[in-house]
Design a protein around this motif. Structure first.
Motif, PDB file in Angstrom:
ATOM      1  N   ASP A   1      -7.884  -0.934   0.816  1.00  0.00           N
ATOM      2  CA  ASP A   1      -7.316   0.295   1.369  1.00  0.00           C
ATOM      3  C   ASP A   1      -7.880   0.624   2.742  1.00  0.00           C
ATOM      4  OD1 ASP A   1      -5.600   1.032  -0.726  1.00  0.00           O
ATOM      5  OD2 ASP A   1      -7.202   2.038  -1.829  1.00  0.00           O
ATOM      6  N   HIS A   2      -9.193   0.385   2.947  1.00  0.00           N
ATOM      7  CA  HIS A   2      -9.871   0.938   4.114  1.00  0.00           C
ATOM      8  C   HIS A   2     -10.295  -0.069   5.179  1.00  0.00           C
ATOM      9  CE1 HIS A   2      -9.887   4.811   2.156  1.00  0.00           C
ATOM     10  NE2 HIS A   2     -10.394   4.250   1.073  1.00  0.00           N
TER      11      HIS A   2
ATOM     12  N   ASP B   1      -1.476   6.450   6.770  1.00  0.00           N
ATOM     13  CA  ASP B   1      -2.469   7.429   7.223  1.00  0.00           C
ATOM     14  C   ASP B   1      -3.264   6.945   8.435  1.00  0.00           C
ATOM     15  OD1 ASP B   1      -1.711   8.808   4.940  1.00  0.00           O
ATOM     16  OD2 ASP B   1      -3.560   8.392   3.836  1.00  0.00           O
ATOM     17  N   TYR B   2      -3.877   5.765   8.316  1.00  0.00           N
ATOM     18  CA  TYR B   2      -4.744   5.284   9.398  1.00  0.00           C
ATOM     19  C   TYR B   2      -3.986   5.121  10.719  1.00  0.00           C
ATOM     20  CZ  TYR B   2      -9.023   4.397   6.654  1.00  0.00           C
ATOM     21  OH  TYR B   2     -10.184   4.535   5.913  1.00  0.00           O
TER      22      TYR B   2
ATOM     23  N   THR C   1      -5.587  14.677   3.693  1.00  0.00           N
ATOM     24  CA  THR C   1      -6.108  14.019   2.495  1.00  0.00           C
ATOM     25  C   THR C   1      -5.033  13.989   1.425  1.00  0.00           C
ATOM     26  OG1 THR C   1      -7.921  13.997   0.888  1.00  0.00           O
ATOM     27  CG2 THR C   1      -6.996  16.151   1.452  1.00  0.00           C
TER      28      THR C   1
ATOM     29  N   TYR D   1     -10.922  10.422   1.845  1.00  0.00           N
ATOM     30  CA  TYR D   1     -10.442   9.790   0.617  1.00  0.00           C
ATOM     31  C   TYR D   1     -11.568   9.794  -0.418  1.00  0.00           C
ATOM     32  CZ  TYR D   1      -7.095   7.649   3.875  1.00  0.00           C
ATOM     33  OH  TYR D   1      -6.148   7.424   4.843  1.00  0.00           O
TER      34      TYR D   1
ATOM     35  N   THR E   1     -12.883   9.156   7.732  1.00  0.00           N
ATOM     36  CA  THR E   1     -12.529   8.520   8.994  1.00  0.00           C
ATOM     37  C   THR E   1     -12.245   9.606  10.017  1.00  0.00           C
ATOM     38  OG1 THR E   1     -11.577   6.585   7.924  1.00  0.00           O
ATOM     39  CG2 THR E   1     -10.897   7.005  10.172  1.00  0.00           C
TER      40      THR E   1
ATOM     41  N   ASP F   1       0.855  -1.176   0.000  1.00  0.00           N
ATOM     42  CA  ASP F   1       0.000   0.000   0.000  1.00  0.00           C
ATOM     43  C   ASP F   1       0.901   1.238   0.000  1.00  0.00           C
ATOM     44  OD1 ASP F   1      -2.755   1.203   0.400  1.00  0.00           O
ATOM     45  OD2 ASP F   1      -1.609   2.134   2.016  1.00  0.00           O
TER      46      ASP F   1
ATOM     47  N   CYS G   1      -2.695   4.499   2.738  1.00  0.00           N
ATOM     48  CA  CYS G   1      -3.639   4.275   3.837  1.00  0.00           C
ATOM     49  C   CYS G   1      -2.971   3.544   4.997  1.00  0.00           C
ATOM     50  CB  CYS G   1      -4.845   3.478   3.343  1.00  0.00           C
ATOM     51  SG  CYS G   1      -5.924   4.377   2.207  1.00  0.00           S
TER      52      CYS G   1
ATOM     53  N   THR H   1     -15.487   5.175  10.742  1.00  0.00           N
ATOM     54  CA  THR H   1     -15.311   5.351   9.301  1.00  0.00           C
ATOM     55  C   THR H   1     -16.670   5.259   8.635  1.00  0.00           C
ATOM     56  OG1 THR H   1     -13.092   4.399   9.365  1.00  0.00           O
ATOM     57  CG2 THR H   1     -14.189   4.448   7.231  1.00  0.00           C
TER      58      THR H   1
END
Length: 261
Positions: free
Chosen positions: A208-209, A187-188, A161, A201, A242, A92, A184, A223
């Motif tokens: 990805d999520h 980021d997360y 973002t 996003y 999120t 990723d 991601c 989320t």
């Protein structure tokens, strides 16, 4: 398989397939799936490795890998109908990986009957492993992550973002968004660690999520879509938000929706 055993698979894929290619890719080992969307030999080999290991352990589960889906979109359709699914994002942040940035990750999520029950995010160059189990908590390298406590005032929230539109035109009543880390899997965990208060996003791919959404949920975040409706494995439409708490989802989502339509 135990949670730690699956984390060991991510580490093994990184050690054997991904890290040896870091900053060592030849031109022929990098391709475009579509304009601007890169894939490397490391992505493909890591996904093959993880898919085989998971299918050996769970022969009745569907495996939803990013690279397999890019070749055959029916993989996503079949997985959306399965009661037990593993999502795989083998690298990723592929562009970061290709450009020699350490900000990339290996991610796996486990979904049973539509609910994410476990997730794994491994950052090989940072040597950080994030694990979450539904209802049981989230950890980084074995240390439990603390519950998040974002500001109550939406104007004081720190958002990030990778969407150029939002970076150029910040929503009213919100502070200008920061540029996210283009992965991601980076980021997360930064949100789960309290470094930012929300992420937004445009693309909503499950690989990805799904992993990060559970990680954030286990520290008190949520989320959803910009209108507050639930994010799930099945529905495909633009924009995922999120936030570090449910309380700010409404005002942040409304402010963002006013900009992107």
């Amino acid at each position: 398989m135990e949670t730690e055993e699956i984390l060991d698979l991510l580490r093994q894929a990184a050690d054997e397939v991904i890290i040896p290619r870091f900053r060592a890719l030849s031109d022929e080992q990098v391709q475009e799936k579509s304009p601007g969307d890169l894939v490397t030999v490391a992505d493909r080999e890591a996904e093959i490795f993880l898919t085989k290991k998971l299918q050996d352990a769970y022969p009745d589960a569907a495996v939803l890998g990013e690279e397999a889906t890019s070749i055959d979109p029916r993989v996503l359709e079949r997985a959306s109908q399965a009661p037990h699914v593993f999502t795989i994002d083998p690298v990723d942040g592929t562009r970061n990986f290709v450009e020699g940035s350490p900000d990339y990750a290996v991610m796996v999520g486990e979904v049973r009957n539509g609910q994410t029950v476990r997730s794994w995010i491994y950052q090989p160059q940072h040597q950080r492993a994030y694990v979450a189990e539904a209802g049981a908590g989230a950890w980084c390298n074995g240390a439990r992550l603390k519950p998040l406590d974002p500001p109550a005032d939406p104007g004081k929230l720190v958002g990030a973002t990778s969407n150029r539109e939002l970076l150029k035109q910040p929503p009213q009543d919100l502070a200008p968004l920061e540029e996210a880390w283009w992965s991601c899997g980076i980021d997360y965990p930064r949100l789960a660690s309290g470094e930012v208060d929300y992420l937004v996003y445009k693309n909503d791919w499950p690989w990805d999520h799904v992993p990060g959404a559970l990680l954030v949920a286990e520290v008190g975040g949520t989320t959803a879509r910009l209108d507050g409706s639930a994010y799930d494995l099945v529905t495909r439409r633009p924009w995922v938000l999120t936030t570090a708490s449910r309380q700010v989802m409404g005002p942040v989502g409304a402010a963002l929706a006013a900009v992107v339509g």
